[in-house]
Structure formats: C-alpha cells, structure tokens
Design a protein around this motif. Structure first.
Motif, PDB file in Angstrom:
ATOM      1  N   ASN A  73       0.820  -1.206   0.000  1.00  0.00           N
ATOM      2  CA  ASN A  73       0.000   0.000   0.000  1.00  0.00           C
ATOM      3  C   ASN A  73       0.862   1.267   0.000  1.00  0.00           C
ATOM      4  OD1 ASN A  73      -2.424  -1.387  -0.008  1.00  0.00           O
ATOM      5  ND2 ASN A  73      -2.521  -1.498   2.232  1.00  0.00           N
ATOM      6  N   VAL A  74       1.866   1.250   0.864  1.00  0.00           N
ATOM      7  CA  VAL A  74       2.754   2.420   0.937  1.00  0.00           C
ATOM      8  C   VAL A  74       3.504   2.611  -0.374  1.00  0.00           C
ATOM      9  CG1 VAL A  74       4.785   3.386   2.080  1.00  0.00           C
ATOM     10  CG2 VAL A  74       2.971   2.333   3.435  1.00  0.00           C
TER      11      VAL A  74
ATOM     12  N   TRP B 255       1.286   4.342  -2.911  1.00  0.00           N
ATOM     13  CA  TRP B 255       1.122   5.769  -2.669  1.00  0.00           C
ATOM     14  C   TRP B 255       2.429   6.529  -2.882  1.00  0.00           C
ATOM     15  CZ3 TRP B 255      -3.422   7.664  -2.978  1.00  0.00           C
ATOM     16  CH2 TRP B 255      -4.525   6.905  -2.594  1.00  0.00           C
TER      17      TRP B 255
ATOM     18  N   LEU C 298       2.770   6.794  -6.564  1.00  0.00           N
ATOM     19  CA  LEU C 298       1.865   7.826  -7.064  1.00  0.00           C
ATOM     20  C   LEU C 298       2.412   9.219  -6.760  1.00  0.00           C
ATOM     21  CD1 LEU C 298      -0.817   8.492  -8.415  1.00  0.00           C
ATOM     22  CD2 LEU C 298      -1.901   8.378  -6.143  1.00  0.00           C
ATOM     23  N   ALA C 299       2.895   9.385  -5.519  1.00  0.00           N
ATOM     24  CA  ALA C 299       3.480  10.678  -5.153  1.00  0.00           C
ATOM     25  C   ALA C 299       4.715  10.970  -5.994  1.00  0.00           C
ATOM     26  CB  ALA C 299       3.838  10.696  -3.665  1.00  0.00           C
TER      27      ALA C 299
END
Length: 637
Positions: free
Chosen positions: A152-153, A156, A159-160
């Motif tokens: 999950n991290v 993200w 994506l960041a």
C-alpha cells in the motif's frame, strides 16, 4: 564516449531525487512499521503470559486445568509457542507451531526480520512457586500485515513520485525551452543570423538571454550605423547632389558591367540633352533651375515605370542618360517620355525647351565607345530637328524575330522535359589565385543554337516556367558535382521570380537533401534587385537552407545598397559586388573607400565578398588590397 547533455543531466537529477525520496520514505515507513509490530507482538505475548499465569494460579496450579487453559489460548493461532515450566526447569506443558510464512516473500522477511521477544509470568500454588508461563507470539500475521502495508505504501509513494516527477518535468521542460532558445540564438549567430529572443522569467536564464540580446543589439546597431555611413559615402561618390541621379563615373561603370554580363536580357540606352541650360539657369536663377533639374531627375528615377534595374544618370550639366530594359523602351513609350519631360522643362521656363533624345539597344560585342558613337550621331539628328522626336540609332539594325508567349512556353516545356539544358562554367578565383568556385549560367538548346539565359529567362518569367528552369539548373549542378569530386564548387543563379512559386522552396530543399554530399559544394545566389522586391520570401528560403550544406549569396550587390541593413538575420554566406563599382577601381579613390568599408562590414558578420566584372590586372590587385575574397569577370581566367 557520448557526452551527456545538460537537459539529460537535469532529468537524471530529477529522477534520482524522486527515486531516493521515494525509496527513503518507503524504507523509513517499513522500518517504523516493523518496530511497531515487534512492540505489539511483545505486548501480546506479555498479556497472554500474565493472563495464563493468573488463571493457573487461581486454580492452585492444577496441571490439568493449566494444560486446558494453555490449549485454549494456543488454539487461537496467535502464538508460536506457549509453555509451562516448573520450578526445576522441566516443561510441564509445551505447545509449539512451526513459524508461518504465509504469502510474504522470503527476501522481505530477511530484510525486515521480526524478532518478537518471549514473555514470562510466574505461576504460584499458594505460597509456593509453581514455575512460569512463557509465551512467544506468532510473527507470521505480522509479516503479512507488514507486507500488505509495504504494498500500500509503495503504491502511494509511487503515485506521489509520479506527481513529483510530473511537476519536475514541467520545471525541466521550462528550463529546456529557455535553454534551447538561447542555444538556438547562439547557433543563429554562428550562421550569421543575429536575432533577439524573449527574456525568460527565471533570473539566471533571464540574465543570460539579456546578455545575448544586448550583444545582438550592439551588433545590429554597429551594422546599421556602418551601413548608413557607407550609403552616405556611396551617394556622395556616385550620385549628383542636385538631381539624385548617378554621376558619369558610376554610370559608365554600370554600363561596362552590363556589357560584360554574360546572361543579360535586352537593354536600351537613352541619351538626352537640355538645350540652352546655361542660359536658362541665368534667366531662372540657380534655386529654381535646381528645382527643375530635381524634378527632371525624379521623373527619370521612376523605377515603377522603368524597372528596378533601370539607372538614370546626369553625365554632365545638360546631358542625361537612362539605361532600361528593352521591353520598357518601345518607341511609343519613348515618345511619351520625351513629351512629358519636355512639358516639365517648359513649365519652369514659360517657353518651349528643346529636349533632344536618342536611343540605342545594347548589342553583343558592343564597347562603350561604339554605343556612345551611335547615340551621339542620333542625338545630333534630334537636335537638328529641334528636339521634337526621339531618334533611334537602331532603325536599320536587324533584330531577331520574336516568338509569341505560347510558343515560348512550348519551347521551355520541351527543353525541361527533354533536358535540352546545360550549364556553362566560368572561374571565380580566390585571393591566392585558386578556384573558389565556378559560376554556371544556364543555356537552352533551340535548334542547333545554345541560347544564353538573357534570351529566354524573360519569357520563362512571363510564362511562369522560371521555377522549373531554376530547379533543373540546380539538378544539373548537383549531378556535375557528384560526378566531379575535384570541383571546388558550382554557383547557380536563381531567379527571384521563382520565389513566387509556393512549392519552389520545398522542391529545392528536397533536391539538396537528396544530394547532401555534393550539396556541400553548391553555391546558390540571387540578384539583389529581385530580392528587394521579395525580401520576406527570400528570408524564408534562407531559413529553409540554413541547416543544409550549400552556400547562399547575393549577386550584383550594391545597386540597392539599403538592403545591407537587413542582412544581419538571413544567414547568407557571401556577397558578389556589382561590377559598376569595380570598373577602373584602381583609379577611383572614392569607390576604393566605399568598397573597403563594404568588405569590413561583411567580414564582421562572417560574409565572404567577391567582385564581379573584373577586367584588368590593376583592378584585381586593387580589389585584393581592399579585402575582397574572390574575383570574377572577363579578366579572370
């Protein structure tokens, strides 16, 4: 080793920064999560150990009850091992499972190893110690939780990273755009195109662009100042201050250059004489006479009427000359001109003024003395007749029969289709006497005769075949260059009228790209007078040829000298100075100063300078001493 560009380095820095930031954030997050899970596992073990120890103690350390309680806790699946060790260290109850791996990759468990510390709690039976409970939590669930959290991290963080990368790419693109504009400006300067660019917003690039623009503006200002000075010098040396017409020296030089040009269309020379000008001056006074002569000169300078290549001159006080194309010298037009000029003079004098006028065509093989002899005889006849008509010195001269425009169109189409064209080559020597290149005017076969360009180009222009002829000439030059590796270069004269054809530039560029190696020795040139009329289209041509290996130049330069102020952003390679400035240059101190200035200003922006119409050794030596890079003409072999 391939060098890495600045933009590539910026991209590498942006990517490295994003990757390092993402990797650092992910790693820190996972290690923090691991530490947190280890603490939770330890707390879970401690809670379970204390609860079991308390329950077993409450049941007086009954082995059966203790085992039941331990089995109940162990069956929940949250513990890898639960044991009851008595006071002597013997395991009374031992429940143990192999460590669960689940779906967590082995490499992940090795990197983020969970080492849950076992917890102990004392068991009592009354006042006696009955051993202790030891609990070790199962880490498999924690590994699965940590793995899911990592995924999950990672999502993200990725994506960041993409968002940050997109923002960074905008910044790099902005820098790249600003940098490329400066680079293109610098490249343009190396191509002799001095252009300015908008100044970017950023302080660093803005200061760089500002400095480059300032340099370009200084070059332009210097160029324009020198051009203005040379134009003033040219007019002072070569033009009459009262009428604005060329003086005798410049006109005779231009006439000699016209006679020496190998491919010139038909030309006609008019000679005019105002009868009794001295008496008229005494009667009217100098100011009014000067005004009369000024208007007389303005009428002769009408380029819209006589053509841009026409030249009018004041040969002496009362004698005037007009050189123009034969197409503008039909008898009816000459008679109309005579009447207009006579009326102009009479309006100032308040009486009829005798204006004698004679005309002759320039013929192949003519010398200036032959032309002036014919005109003097005809002018004497006009004066004897009271200046009431134009005397033609060529009334008994047999001219070739003219063909209709349709017939000329058929002849030109056939010549292009059947390749009945050839280039004749004349030497252009450099300062050391070596071959700079060869001029190659076009010839057209008609019957058994090869016609010079002056005989068919006017009709090619009229029938709109000129672009096709120019492309055919370039094709012939490229073929000859490819077949003759030792040839230093071939110069092809392009008609400025070809620029009116919207497809001409694209077809020319296509030809040159197809023969890129040979095109490195191709010289393309256009006459100054045609460029003046179509300057923006000529600019388009220069820009289209800027990245190609051929050279671009302007021939017959100097007749419209104001053009020199517009050359700073064209990227041309050379100028060919008109022969009218070259005739007897060894005896003309004024034109020597003018041509030396032209060479200096041209060399300052990287242009080569070639003199046209050179006839004598004395002219050659003087021109080379003035700074010319090349020479061509009847005296150059």
């Amino acid at each position: 080793m391939k060098r890495v560009s600045l933009i590539q380095q910026l991209w590498m820095l942006v990517i490295a920064a994003v990757v390092l930031a993402a990797a650092g954030s992910l790693t820190a997050n996972l290690f923090n999560a691991r530490d947190y899970l280890q603490q939770q596992l330890a707390a879970q073990s401690a809670d379970a150990a204390n609860s079991l120890a308390m329950l077993i103690t409450q049941n007086q350390a009954d082995p059966v009850m203790g085992e039941t309680l331990i089995n109940a806790a162990f069956d929940q699946g949250h513990f890898r091992q639960i044991s009851w060790i008595d006071a002597k260290g013997k395991a009374l109850v031992l429940r143990q499972n192999a460590q669960r791996a689940g779906d967590t990759p082995a490499w992940f468990r090795e990197v983020f190893t969970l080492v849950p510390a076992p917890a102990r709690a004392m068991v009592s039976s009354g006042w006696m110690q009955a051993g202790y409970i030891q609990v070790e939590s199962e880490a498999g669930y924690a590994y699965e939780s940590l793995w899911r959290g990592a995924l999950n991290v990672s999502f993200w963080v990725l994506l960041a990273g993409l968002v940050v990368g997109a923002i960074g790419s905008l910044g790099v693109s902005t820098i790249r755009r600003q940098l490329l504009s400066v680079v293109n400006q610098a490249k343009s300067i190396t191509q002799r195109r001095f252009i300015t660019i908008p100044e970017p917003d950023g302080p660093e690039m803005g200061r760089l662009a500002q400095a480059m623009n300032a340099m370009v503006m200084r070059v332009k200002a210097m160029f324009e100042e020198e051009a203005v000075r040379l134009e003033a010098l040219r007019r002072q040396i070569n033009f009459d201050s009262v009428t604005g017409l060329a003086n005798r020296g410049y006109f005779m030089g231009r006439l000699g250059a016209e006679l020496g040009e190998r491919d010139k269309e038909g030309r006609t020379l008019l000679l005019m004489r105002i009868d009794g000008l001295a008496e008229l001056n005494a009667k009217l006074g100098r100011p009014l006479t000067d005004e009369m002569l000024s208007q007389f000169g303005a009428a002769l300078r009408d380029h819209e009427r006589f053509g841009l290549e026409s030249l009018a001159s004041r040969l002496n006080g009362a004698d005037f000359a007009l050189l123009l194309g034969s197409a503008q010298a039909e008898p009816a037009r000459l008679e109309a001109l005579h009447d207009e000029l006579g009326a102009l003079l009479s309006s100032f004098a308040s009486q009829d003024i005798c204006l004698a006028m004679a005309a002759t065509d320039l013929r192949d093989g003519d010398a200036i003395r032959d032309i002036m002899s014919r005109l003097d005889n005809a002018l004497a006849l006009s004066e004897a007749a009271g200046g009431v008509r134009v005397m033609l010195a060529d009334e008994n001269f047999n001219k070739p029969l003219a063909m209709t425009a349709d017939r000329w169109g058929s002849v030109l189409d056939e010549a292009i289709a059947m390749r009945q064209l050839k280039l004749v080559r004349f030497a252009v020597r450099d300062a050391s006497g070596g071959m700079l290149h060869e001029e190659a005017p076009l010839r057209l076969l008609q019957g058994e005769e090869w016609l010079p360009a002056g005989q068919f180009m006017p009709m090619a222009i009229r029938t709109r075949r000129v672009a096709a002829l120019d492309l055919a000439a370039v094709s012939l030059a490229l073929q000859q260059l490819a077949a003759e590796p030792a040839c230093r270069g071939i110069a092809v004269n392009l008609a400025a009228e070809s620029l009116a054809d919207d497809e001409f530039v694209a077809k020319l560029v296509g030809q040159i790209r197809t023969h890129r190696v040979a095109a490195g020795r191709l010289w393309l040139e256009m006459a100054e007078v045609g460029i003046v009329q179509r300057f923006e289209r000529f600019r388009v041509l220069c820009l289209a040829l800027a990245d190609l290996p051929c050279k671009v130049g302007i021939e017959h330069f100097g007749r419209q000298f104001s053009l020199i102020g517009q050359l700073h952003d064209l990227g041309i390679d050379y100028l060919k100075i008109d022969g009218s400035f070259v005739q007897q240059i060894d005896q003309e101190a004024g034109n020597q100063a003018f041509l030396k200035g032209v060479c200096n200003i041209a060399h300052n922006i990287g242009l080569g300078v070639v003199a046209e119409g050179v006839r004598t050794d004395a002219e050659q030596q003087m021109l080379l001493s003035l700074g010319f890079d090349g020479l061509t003409g009847p005296g150059v072999k």
